[in-house]
Design a protein around this motif. Structure first.
Motif, PDB file in Angstrom:
ATOM      1  N   ILE A 524       0.982  -1.494   0.005  1.00 48.65           N
ATOM      2  CA  ILE A 524       0.101  -0.179   0.000  1.00 48.65           C
ATOM      3  C   ILE A 524       1.010   1.745  -0.208  1.00 48.65           C
ATOM      4  CG2 ILE A 524      -1.734   1.076   1.144  1.00 48.65           C
ATOM      5  CD1 ILE A 524      -2.606  -1.284   2.501  1.00 48.65           C
ATOM      6  N   LEU A 525       0.218   2.150  -0.661  1.00 51.53           N
ATOM      7  CA  LEU A 525       1.509   3.555  -0.638  1.00 51.53           C
ATOM      8  C   LEU A 525       0.094   4.820  -0.090  1.00 51.53           C
ATOM      9  CD1 LEU A 525       1.831   4.576  -4.647  1.00 51.53           C
ATOM     10  CD2 LEU A 525       3.275   4.100  -2.259  1.00 51.53           C
ATOM     11  N   THR A 532       3.328   7.068  -8.853  1.00 51.62           N
ATOM     12  CA  THR A 532       3.823   6.261  -9.301  1.00 51.62           C
ATOM     13  C   THR A 532       3.047   5.228  -8.789  1.00 51.62           C
ATOM     14  OG1 THR A 532       5.522   5.531 -10.157  1.00 51.62           O
ATOM     15  CG2 THR A 532       5.548   5.573  -7.232  1.00 51.62           C
ATOM     16  N   GLU A 533       2.697   3.761  -9.914  1.00 51.39           N
ATOM     17  CA  GLU A 533       2.838   2.625  -9.682  1.00 51.39           C
ATOM     18  C   GLU A 533       4.119   2.082  -8.474  1.00 51.39           C
ATOM     19  OE1 GLU A 533       3.124   1.007 -13.400  1.00 51.39           O
ATOM     20  OE2 GLU A 533       0.369   2.071 -14.053  1.00 51.39           O
ATOM     21  N   LEU A 553      -0.601  -9.188 -11.258  1.00 58.81           N
ATOM     22  CA  LEU A 553      -1.135  -8.096 -10.271  1.00 58.81           C
ATOM     23  C   LEU A 553      -2.057  -6.683 -10.460  1.00 58.81           C
ATOM     24  CD1 LEU A 553       2.502  -6.285 -11.668  1.00 58.81           C
ATOM     25  CD2 LEU A 553       1.416  -7.712  -9.201  1.00 58.81           C
ATOM     26  N   ASP A 554      -2.516  -7.286  -9.567  1.00 56.69           N
ATOM     27  CA  ASP A 554      -4.253  -6.156  -8.917  1.00 56.69           C
ATOM     28  C   ASP A 554      -3.841  -5.081  -8.375  1.00 56.69           C
ATOM     29  OD1 ASP A 554      -6.432  -6.244  -9.499  1.00 56.69           O
ATOM     30  OD2 ASP A 554      -7.235  -6.709  -7.153  1.00 56.69           O
ATOM     31  N   ARG A 555      -3.975  -4.317  -9.176  1.00 55.96           N
ATOM     32  CA  ARG A 555      -3.499  -2.807  -8.686  1.00 55.96           C
ATOM     33  C   ARG A 555      -5.105  -1.827  -8.770  1.00 55.96           C
ATOM     34  NH1 ARG A 555       1.018  -1.580 -10.907  1.00 55.96           N
ATOM     35  NH2 ARG A 555       2.302  -2.981 -12.495  1.00 55.96           N
ATOM     36  N   ALA A 556      -4.457  -0.658  -7.672  1.00 55.87           N
ATOM     37  CA  ALA A 556      -5.538   0.038  -7.595  1.00 55.87           C
ATOM     38  C   ALA A 556      -5.126   1.499  -7.535  1.00 55.87           C
ATOM     39  CB  ALA A 556      -6.835  -0.006  -6.323  1.00 55.87           C
ATOM     40  N   THR A 560      -0.934  -2.581  -5.137  1.00 58.96           N
ATOM     41  CA  THR A 560      -0.668  -3.908  -4.992  1.00 58.96           C
ATOM     42  C   THR A 560      -0.948  -4.886  -4.823  1.00 58.96           C
ATOM     43  OG1 THR A 560      -0.135  -1.468  -7.068  1.00 58.96           O
ATOM     44  CG2 THR A 560       0.630  -4.384  -7.866  1.00 58.96           C
ATOM     45  N   ASN A 561      -1.402  -5.706  -5.246  1.00 58.95           N
ATOM     46  CA  ASN A 561      -1.377  -6.856  -4.674  1.00 58.95           C
ATOM     47  C   ASN A 561      -0.706  -8.214  -6.580  1.00 58.95           C
ATOM     48  OD1 ASN A 561      -2.811  -6.255  -2.460  1.00 58.95           O
ATOM     49  ND2 ASN A 561      -4.506  -6.806  -3.033  1.00 58.95           N
ATOM     50  N   LEU A 562       0.251  -8.407  -5.222  1.00 56.48           N
ATOM     51  CA  LEU A 562       1.012  -9.806  -6.021  1.00 56.48           C
ATOM     52  C   LEU A 562       0.607 -11.099  -5.872  1.00 56.48           C
ATOM     53  CD1 LEU A 562       3.195 -10.903  -8.101  1.00 56.48           C
ATOM     54  CD2 LEU A 562       4.349 -10.740  -6.077  1.00 56.48           C
TER      55      LEU A 562
END
Length: 817
Positions: A524-525, A532-533, A553-556, A560-562
Motif C-alpha cells: 500500500i502507498l 507512481t506505480e 498483479l491486481d492494481r488500484a 497493488t497485490n501480487l
C-alpha cells in the motif's frame, strides 16, 4: 588611221586599173584624192543603206574590212558595165546596189556585217578625172531582249545587304537600267536609274523595301521591261501592343470587375506574321492574338504576358501587363478578443481578409464611445475591469462590391471554476512535469508557475502550462504555486502542488502457505506525489512482469497485490520486494513468503499382479496402503525390461501410466506387448508431496486348467473324423468302377442282375458315359441301354435273391471329455 591604211592599196589598184577601165577618159590632172568618212548604225536583221557619193560615179569599187584587221576584201564593183557582186557579199546579208547609185542596200543585217566599208569612186569631170574615197563605218546594233531580275536573296532579313541584277540575253550597249518598285497598294516608284550597269545594291534593307520590283533596260534600238518580282523583307517582331477591353487603367495596370468579360488583344509588326502565345503568371494559357476571358474571376488577377514569335527568324518579343480583378472578400467577417496590457484589458479585433480593395470595418459603440473605421481589420481596446462577464460586441463591415452590410459579434467570458494542477513524471522518472490548466474562457487565461518563495518558474502560457523539472529528491516536501490571470478577473487565481516521495506499508510482512496453493501479497502507498506505480520483485530479484504465467498483479490507485500461483516450497519461498519510485524519491519494503510441504503419504504394497489371460496383454493389479496417512491419489508406473541374453546398458526409464483417485485399490493395465517383460510399481501422492514407490513386481502368468482343453480337443477330433469319413464314402461311391474292391469291401458285393442304386444325379451321368466307353465288353446293365432312365431305388428293395440283400452300415462317433 583607217583611211591611211586602206588608201595605199586602193591607190595602187586604181593606178593599175585606170588604163584598162578608162580607155576613153583622159586624166589631165588627178589632183588630190578626196576622202569622206561617215558612220552609220544598223540593226541586226533589219536593213541599212551605205552611200557612195551623191551621184553615180563612173567607176566604183566597194570593199569590206572586218574589225580588228587591215585586210580589204572586195564586195562589189562597177566599171561601167553594171555592178558585180563578189562572194563575200553573201556573208554580209542580202546585199544589193541601189539603181542609178553606187549606194549599197543590206537587208537582214547580220552581226558579221559590222566593219569598215570603203567605196572608191572615180568621176569623169570637166576638170578631169577625180578620185573619191568614201569610208563608211557600219555598226550593227542588237536590240535589248526582255530583261529578268536575279536577287541575291528574295527574302532578306531587315538590315542586311541585297543585290539585284537585271539580266539580258542580248543587247548592244550602252544600256540604261531603270529600277522600279510597286507597293502592295499599286504605287509605282523609281528606285534607281543606272547607265550601263545592271546591278542594284541596297546596303541595308528595311521593311519599307518590301514590294514588287521591275527592271527597265533600254539602248539606242529599243526598251524592254522585265516581269515583276517580289522582294519580301523579313523582320520583327516589334514590341507587342496590348489593348484591354473594357479599358480601365489603374496605378498598377488594368482592372476589371469580377464576372465581366475581358478581352486582351496583342499586335506586333512582323514578317512573316507573328505567332502569339499568352502567359498568365508565367504559365501558358492561350495561343493566338486575342485572349478572351468570358467570366473573369478573382483567380484571374495577375500578370498577363503576350509573347510574339517570328518562327522564320526564331526571334521573339514580349510585353507584360497587370490585370487586377475587383471582388469582395470570401465568407464573413471575423471577430475576436485578445488580451491586452498584461491581461488587464481586452483588444477587440475585427477582420475581413481578402477582397480587392479591402473592406471597411467599424465596431458598434459600447462602453468606449465612438470608434473609427478601418480597412481589412480594426482593433480597439476595452478596459477589462469596466467590462461585465459575458459582454457582447458587434462589428459592422461593408464593401464597395457588395450592397449589403455584414457583421460579426464576439462574447467575452471568464473560464469556469478554478485552475487545476497536477504532477507526473516522464518514463524512468527522468523529468518531473507540473501541469496547470484553466480551460475555457474568451480570451484565454494566462498561467505561470512560481515556487513557494514566489520566484517564477519557466514561462507563462495560455490555457495550460507545463513546468518541466529534472527529477531530484530535493523537491520532496516542497510546494509549487500556479497563478492564473484573466482580463475579466479582478485578481489572479492560484492552485498549489506539494511534492512527496512515496511511503510503502503492508498488511503482513510474513506469509506462509502450503505448496500448490495461490498466495496474495499486499503493498500500500500511504504517501506519493507525483503518483507512481508499485513494482514487485520475486525472491530472485526478478521483475514479476517478466514471468506472467507465474505471477498476477491486481492494481488500484494506492495499492497493488501480487498473486503467486501454484507455490512451490523449493522455488517460491523467500523475500519478495515491493518498490515505488517517483521523481522526488523512492521506497521499498520486503515481504517474506514461507511455502510449506504437505505430509508424506503412506507407503503402498502391491497385493496382486497377474496376467488375466495366456495372451499376456492385460494385467490385473491390486494394492493396499500400509497405514492411514493423508493422501490425494496414486499413480502407476511401468518399466519394460530387456530380454536375456541381452545385457543392460542402463536401467530403462519408468513410464507413468495413469493417475488414480485416493479411494482406488485396483486397476487393469491393458495393451501390453505379450513378448515383453514388465516391472510395475505404484506410488501414493499427498497434493504435491510424493510418497515412496512400492516394491517393484512383474506380472505372473495365470494358473493352468486342463478340462477346457480336453473337451475342446475331443470335439475337434470328432468333427475332423466325421468330415473325413463322409468324404471317404463319397469318394468310394463316385469311383466304384475304378476301385471295385474298396467299394465291395465297404458296401459288399451285390447280385449281378441287380443294379447299383443311384443316389445322386451325377452318378447316372457317370455310368452312362462308362457304358458308352466299354460298349464292346459284357455288362449286366448293357441290355437296358446307356441312355435309359432308371427309377430311384427304394429303401428296402424287393425281389432280391437270398443272400444278395443290401448291407446297412452305421458309423457311430463317440466323444469323451
Amino acid at each position: 588611221m583607217v583611211h591611211r591604211g586602206l588608201g595605199v592599196p586602193y591607190i595602187c589598184l586604181t593606178v593599175l586599173l585606170l588604163p584598162l577601165l578608162l580607155e576613153g577618159v583622159d586624166i589631165l590632172d588627178a589632183g588630190e584624192v578626196v576622202y569622206h568618212e561617215t558612220r552609220t548604225d544598223g540593226v541586226v536583221e533589219r536593213g541599212v543603206i551605205l552611200e557612195c557619193g551623191p551621184i553615180l560615179p563612173d567607176v566604183y569599187i566597194w570593199g569590206f574590212t572586218e574589225p580588228g584587221t587591215d585586210t580589204i576584201r572586195a564586195l562589189v564593183y562597177n566599171f561601167g558595165k553594171g555592178p558585180k557582186l563578189q562572194k563575200l557579199a553573201k556573208d554580209l546579208g542580202d546585199l544589193s546596189v541601189i539603181t542609178n547609185t553606187a549606194s549599197l542596200s543590206i537587208e537582214k543585217l547580220p552581226l558579221a556585217a559590222e566593219g569598215v566599208y570603203t567605196c572608191q569612186a572615180l568621176y569623169d569631170t570637166a576638170e578631169g578625172a577625180k578620185l573619191y574615197y568614201y569610208y563608211v563605218y557600219l555598226r550593227v546594233l542588237v536590240p535589248v531582249t526582255k530583261p529578268y531580275i536575279l536577287m541575291s536573296d528574295s527574302s532578306p532579313i531587315e538590315g542586311t545587304v541585297v543585290t539585284m541584277r537585271c539580266g539580258l540575253e542580248n543587247g548592244t550597249g550602252p544600256i540604261n537600267y531603270v529600277w522600279e518598285q510597286e507597293t502592295r497598294e499599286g504605287q509605282l516608284t523609281t528606285m534607281a536609274e543606272i547607265n550601263d550597269n545592271n546591278l542594284f545594291n541596297v546596303t541595308e534593307v528595311t521593311r519599307n523595301h518590301t514590294g514588287w520590283y521591275r527592271c527597265v533596260a533600254s539602248n539606242k534600238v529599243n526598251q524592254q521591261r522585265s516581269d515583276r518580282i517580289w522582294l519580301d523583307i523579313i523582320f520583327g517582331p516589334d514590341l507587342p501592343q496590348i489593348d484591354v477591353t473594357p479599358y480601365s487603367v489603374t496605378e498598377r495596370g488594368y482592372s476589371a470587375l469580377e464576372r465581366e468579360t475581358v478581352s486582351l488583344l496583342c499586335q506586333a509588326s512582323s514578317n512573316p506574321p507573328s505567332q502569339y502565345v499568352w502567359f498568365y503568371n508565367n504559365s501558358q494559357v492561350f495561343t493566338g492574338p486575342q485572349f478572351t476571358i468570358t467570366r473573369v474571376l478573382r483567380m484571374h488577377t495577375g500578370h498577363y504576358a503576350c509573347l510574339a514569335q517570328n518562327t522564320y527568324l526564331n526571334t521573339r518579343s514580349k510585353k507584360t501587363i497587370t490585370l487586377t480583378v475587383y471582388y469582395p472578400p470570401d465568407g464573413d467577417p471575423s471577430c475576436s478578443i485578445l488580451p491586452a496590457n498584461n491581461y488587464n484589458d481586452l483588444a477587440l479585433r475585427c477582420t475581413w481578409e481578402g477582397g480587392i480593395p479591402g473592406a471597411s470595418l467599424k465596431w458598434t459603440p459600447y462602453v468606449f464611445g465612438n470608434g473609427s473605421e478601418g480597412i481589412t481589420n480594426i482593433t480597439q481596446i476595452q478596459k477589462g475591469q469596466e467590462t461585465a462577464n459575458n459582454s457582447v460586441f458587434l462589428c459592422q463591415v461593408s464593401h464597395i462590391a457588395q450592397n449589403e452590410i455584414k457583421s460579426c459579434s464576439v462574447r467575452a467570458w471568464m473560464p469556469y471554476g478554478e485552475p487545476q494542477c497536477s504532477a507526473y513524471a516522464t518514463r524512468n522518472n527522468e523529468y518531473l512535469m507540473l501541469s496547470c490548466s484553466w480551460e475555457g474562457g474568451f480570451p484565454r487565461a494566462l498561467l505561470w508557475w512560481a515556487s513557494s518563495s514566489g520566484d517564477m518558474q519557466g514561462t507563462s502560457e495560455e490555457n495550460a502550462n507545463i513546468l518541466v523539472l529534472r527529477s531530484s529528491a530535493t523537491y520532496s516536501g516542497k510546494a509549487f504555486v500556479c497563478y492564473a490571470k484573466h482580463p475579466l478577473a479582478k485578481a489572479a487565481k492560484q492552485c498549489v502542488l506539494k511534492l512527496e516521495a512515496p511511503v510503502l506499508i503492508t498488511q503482513r510482512s510474513v506469509m506462509s502457505v502450503y505448496e500448490g496453493s495461490d498466495v496474495q501479497l499486499t503493498c500500500i502507498l500511504s504517501k506519493n506525489y507525483p503518483i507512481t506505480e508499485i513494482t514487485w520483485y520475486n525472491n530472485q530479484k526478478q521483475h514479476v512482469l517478466n514471468i506472467p504465467k507465474k505471477y498476477a498483479l491486481d492494481r488500484a490507485a494506492a495499492w497493488t497485490n501480487l498473486t503467486v500461483r501454484e507455490t512451490d516450497s523449493e522455488t517460491d519461498s523467500g523475500q519478495y520486494w515491493c518498490s515505488a519510485t517517483n521523481a522526488v524519491g523512492g521506497a521499498e519494503i520486503p515481504i517474506t513468503l514461507m511455502v510449506k510441504r504437505y505430509p508424506m503419504p503412506p507407503n503402498v504394497t502391491i497385493s496382486k499382479i497377474i496376467y488375466n489371460s495366456r495372451q499376456r496383454t492385460d494385467v490385473d493389479l491390486e494394492w493396499l496402503p500400509q497405514n492411514e496417512g493423508e493422501l490425494t491419489g496414486f499413480f502407476i508406473e511401468r518399466q519394460r525390461l530387456p530380454l536375456p541374453p541381452k545385457k543392460r546398458s542402463g536401467d530403462p526409464p519408468w513410464e507413468k501410466l495413469v493417475n488414480l483417485e485416493p479411494d482406488a485399490r485396483n486397476y487393469q493395465i491393458k495393451n501390453l506387448d505379450p513378448t515383453g517383460t514388465y516391472a510395475i510399481r505404484i506410488t501414493a501422492v499427498n497434493h504435491r508431496t510424493i510418497g515412496n514407490p512400492s516394491d517393484i513386481k512383474s506380472p505372473a502368468d495365470p494358473p493352468f486348467n486342463a478340462y477346457p482343453a480336453v473337451i475342446g480337443a475331443a470335439i475337434g477330433g470328432m468333427l475332423i473324423a466325421t468330415i473325413a469319413t463322409v468324404l471317404l464314402f463319397m469318394y468310394v461311391v463316385r469311383n466304384r468302377n475304378n476301385n471295385p474292391r474298396l467299394h465291395d469291401l465297404i458296401f459288399g458285393r451285390q447280385n449281378s442282375q441287380s443294379r447299383e442304386n443311384i443316389n445322386f444325379p451325377e452318378d447316372e451321368v457317370v455310368e452312362g458315359s462308362e457304358g458308352e466307353k466299354h460298349a464292346g465288353e459284357p455288362s449286366t446293365t448293357a441290355a437296358h441301354g446307356p441312355s435309359m432312365a432308371l427309377p430311384r431305388p427304394t429303401a428296402t428293395p424287393t425281389n432280391l435273391p437270398p443272400g444278395e440283400e443290401p448291407v446297412n452300415v452305421t458309423i457311430t462317433v463317440m466323444a469323451s471329455s
